[in-house]
Design a protein around this motif. Sequence first.
Motif, short mmCIF file in Angstrom:
data_model
loop_
_atom_site.label_atom_id
_atom_site.label_comp_id
_atom_site.label_asym_id
_atom_site.label_seq_id
_atom_site.Cartn_x
_atom_site.Cartn_y
_atom_site.Cartn_z
N ARG A 1 -47.73 -23.45 -21.14
CA ARG A 1 -49.14 -23.84 -21.10
C ARG A 1 -49.81 -23.44 -22.41
NH1 ARG A 1 -52.11 -21.80 -15.99
NH2 ARG A 1 -50.42 -23.05 -15.16
N GLU B 1 -42.13 -23.21 -17.47
CA GLU B 1 -43.46 -23.79 -17.66
C GLU B 1 -44.05 -23.25 -18.96
OE1 GLU B 1 -46.39 -24.01 -14.32
OE2 GLU B 1 -47.42 -22.56 -15.59
N LEU C 1 -49.94 -28.76 -20.47
CA LEU C 1 -48.98 -28.11 -19.59
C LEU C 1 -47.68 -28.92 -19.58
CD1 LEU C 1 -48.41 -26.05 -17.18
CD2 LEU C 1 -49.17 -27.90 -15.72
N GLY D 1 -56.53 -27.96 -22.55
CA GLY D 1 -55.29 -27.36 -22.09
C GLY D 1 -54.19 -28.40 -21.96
#
Length: 68
Positions: free
Chosen positions: A43, A41, A25, A23
């Motif tokens: 992700r 944001e 971010l 992942g």
Amino acid sequence: MADIRAFLTRRAYGDPTLTKNQGGLVNVIYRPRSDLLFSAEFRHLKTFTTDNGAYNADHVNLMMGVLF
């Protein structure tokens, strides 16, 4: 990866072919005034399987806040 493929008959609560999750971010906060803020944001999620496949997912989140 060959070691993981040798044990495909293991018991698991989820999908037994899943091997790894990754992942990333990014979060940006902008404050144009002392009582106002904006946030964005992003992700990115990636899941790998034993058959060399990969699944991707993206998530975008936008937020505005007012401070009292």
